[in-house]
Each structure stands twice: as C-alpha cells, then as structure tokens.
Write an enzyme that holds these catalytic residues in place. Structure first.
Site, PDB file in Angstrom:
ATOM      1  N   THR A 118     -29.924  82.810  35.188  1.00 21.43           N
ATOM      2  CA  THR A 118     -29.808  83.121  33.789  1.00 21.43           C
ATOM      3  C   THR A 118     -30.339  81.781  32.944  1.00 21.43           C
ATOM      4  OG1 THR A 118     -28.191  83.743  31.797  1.00 21.43           O
ATOM      5  CG2 THR A 118     -27.572  82.845  33.508  1.00 21.43           C
ATOM      6  N   TYR A 142     -19.598  82.428  32.856  1.00 24.32           N
ATOM      7  CA  TYR A 142     -20.313  82.331  33.490  1.00 24.32           C
ATOM      8  C   TYR A 142     -22.014  82.121  33.567  1.00 24.32           C
ATOM      9  CZ  TYR A 142     -24.303  85.497  34.282  1.00 24.32           C
ATOM     10  OH  TYR A 142     -25.998  85.805  34.469  1.00 24.32           O
TER      11      TYR A 142
END
Length: 331
Positions: A118, A142
């Site tokens: 990501t 995250y």
C-alpha cells in the site's frame, strides 16, 4: 501453472482471480470470508475456508494444489481501526504473513510471492509523484504492518532466495465491467463507494474534509486505479516471476496523476444524475494535499497499461455495481 490466491474472495482478490483465469492459470483461493464473499468467486474455483493464522491448513492447501505461485491479499485494511485495535492488526497482518512465508519455505520449493502492499507505507511525503525509493515512514499501524511484511519478504529473499514482487497501490475503485462483482465491505471508507451509497440514499450526505489545501480547487488530490487494472498488474507480476524476468521487485501501481475530492463528487453527480448533499469540514489530521504514484517503473518493466484510466469509467462501473447490488452480495 497453479496460483494460490490468499484473500482471493475479497474486493481486489476476486477481480484478480478472474483475470488469472482469463490468462490461463489454474486458481485456488484461501480465505476466511471475514470480509470476502464466496459469491464473488467464479464457479469451479476451489476455496479453502481458512486463514493465515491456521498454518496447518495453509500448509495443506499449498501441498494439495502444488502451487507454482502465491498472491497475498489477506489483511485487515482500515487505517482508523488499526489505531484502535493495533494488536489485532499486528497479529493478523504480520503474524499471518510470517506464517505464509514459513509455509512456503517448508515446501522446499521456490514459490514466487506477489504481495499486496500500500501507499500507506510512505506516510506523509512532499514528493509528487511518489517514487518507489521514497522514504518509508508509515503513520498508521496498518501502514506499519505492511512495511513490516515487506521487510520480512526482503529478508526471506536475502536468506533463502524467496522470489517476490511487492505492489504498492494507491486508491482502488470501480467494479467489474460486467457489473457483477464490486466493493461490498462491512465498513465503507472509500470516496467513490461512499458517494454511490449516498446517491442510493443509504447515507445522508458526503463530508468534504478540508477545502483550503494548496491544490487547484482546495481539496485533496488522490491517485485512483481501477480494480480490474490493479488485478491485471498482479497477473503481470506473477508472469514476470514465473518466466524468470526478475526475482525481486517493488512497484507502485497507479495512474501517475490524481483527481480531487471535488472532481470525484462532481463526476458522481453527473453519472447518477443527482447532486449529492455535501458538508464541508476541517481537514483531517494526516491527510496530505496530494498522493500520486510514480508508476513509470511498472509501465517500463512489466508493460502495465491501465485499460480504465478515465474517472467517468471508474465512477460509472462502481455506480452500476452499487445500483444493481445495493446490499452487496446479500440479496
């Protein structure tokens, strides 16, 4: 060639399963269905209903299908939730990924791995567009779990020769051109998905956080990539690993340019034929003015060329999915 897609019943995973099948691969899926949907998988695709925290079942799946490659999507992905439930994210994303790497090593075979990473690994950066060698300073749990998994993959490559490709992607959107699979999350956080649900009357209004950014219209700019284009990038990455073009690579996946929040909402208005109610609010902490991928490397090395680069295409396909499936896969 046989590919095990971990997390293959989810939003991006299910689109990738389709594109792998279209490219001639045999595909099996391992997914615990906590956020994925068996209904998103084509008929005939074998589903191991398990997860990476059950290593014995993972080892069994790898052995039974004799996987030639693995694509790893399985993760908890909500930034805000990760800050409230950090240990759950470290357990699921990091320990689960460690179990997968260990299971691959225990096969005694060099099984290539494509990892779904990501842009959150970069954190806030002034670089526009962001290259792959930009500093990694994730600001959420995250993002930290994705960076830690990348670090484990690099270490496994250095120690054991583990072949890998890491794909770092930005804002994923859209739905299948056929309109039969798309986003169906229990918690919605993506702008286009939220706008479509607002148009359906499932939400009262759209919040616009920050209108004073140094951008042409004052709202944040983000790089969007259509989910099927992203799926195609995974197919290209698997092919490059299996035919030996490289054994270690990291790529950004995006368009290389962005759209502002206002541009996205205006396009949704145009596509659905209704102007959404909007409320302007203060900036959210940690929201940079622009996040745009430098995607030149994947274009040059893998031949990646998005088929759905227009905002109207992305919004139109997302709207077709949500309009015909207002409750997702629940009928």
């Amino acid at each position: 060639m046989k590919v095990l897609v971990v997390g293959g019943a989810g939003y991006i995973g299910s689109h990738t399963v389709r594109q792998l099948l279209a490219a001639g691969y045999e595909v099996a899926v391992l997914d615990n269905l906590s956020s994925g949907h068996a209904a998103a998988l084509p008929n005939g695709v074998r589903l191991f209903q398990s997860d990476l925290l059950q290593p014995e079942q993972l080892t069994q799946a790898l052995a039974e299908i004799q996987a030639d490659a693995v694509i790893h999507f399985a993760a908890r992905i909500e930034v805000g939730e990760s800050m409230c439930e950090p240990l759950a994210y470290y357990r699921n994303n990091v320990v689960g990924s460690l179990n997968l790497l260990q299971a691959i090593q225990e096969t005694g075979r060099r099984i290539p791995l494509v990892f779904s990473s990501t842009a959150a690994v970069y954190g806030t950066t002034d670089a526009v567009p962001i290259p792959e060698d930009a500093p990694l300073r994730p600001e959420s749990v995250y993002g930290q779990t994705k960076r830690m998994t990348e670090d484990m993959i690099h270490a496994a490559h250095a120690a054991y020769g583990q072949p890998y490709t890491v794909l770092r992607y930005f804002n994923v959107c859209g739905a299948s051109p056929e309109g039969d699979i798309g986003e169906a999350h229990s918690s919605q956080t993506h702008l286009i998905e939220l706008a479509c649900l607002t148009a359906l009357g499932k939400r009262p209004k759209m919040m616009v956080f920050g209108t004073d950014y140094p951008t042409p219209d004052g709202t944040c700019i983000r790089d969007y990539v259509h989910v099927q284009d992203l799926a195609d990038a995974h197919v290209l990455a698997v092919g490059a690993l299996l035919d030996g073009r490289h054994d270690a690579a990291t790529y950004n996946v995006g368009l290389g340019h962005g759209f502002s929040v206002r541009e996205v909402l205006d396009m949704v208005d145009e596509v659905v034929g209704v102007r959404l109610l909007r409320e302007e609010a203060e900036r959210r902490p940690g929201d940079p003015p622009q996040l745009v991928a430098d995607a030149s490397r994947i274009r040059a090395e893998l031949g990646f060329e998005p088929q759905f680069p227009e905002l109207r295409q992305m919004v139109g396909m997302a709207w077709m999915w949500h309009r015909t499936h207002p409750n997702g896969f629940e009928f």
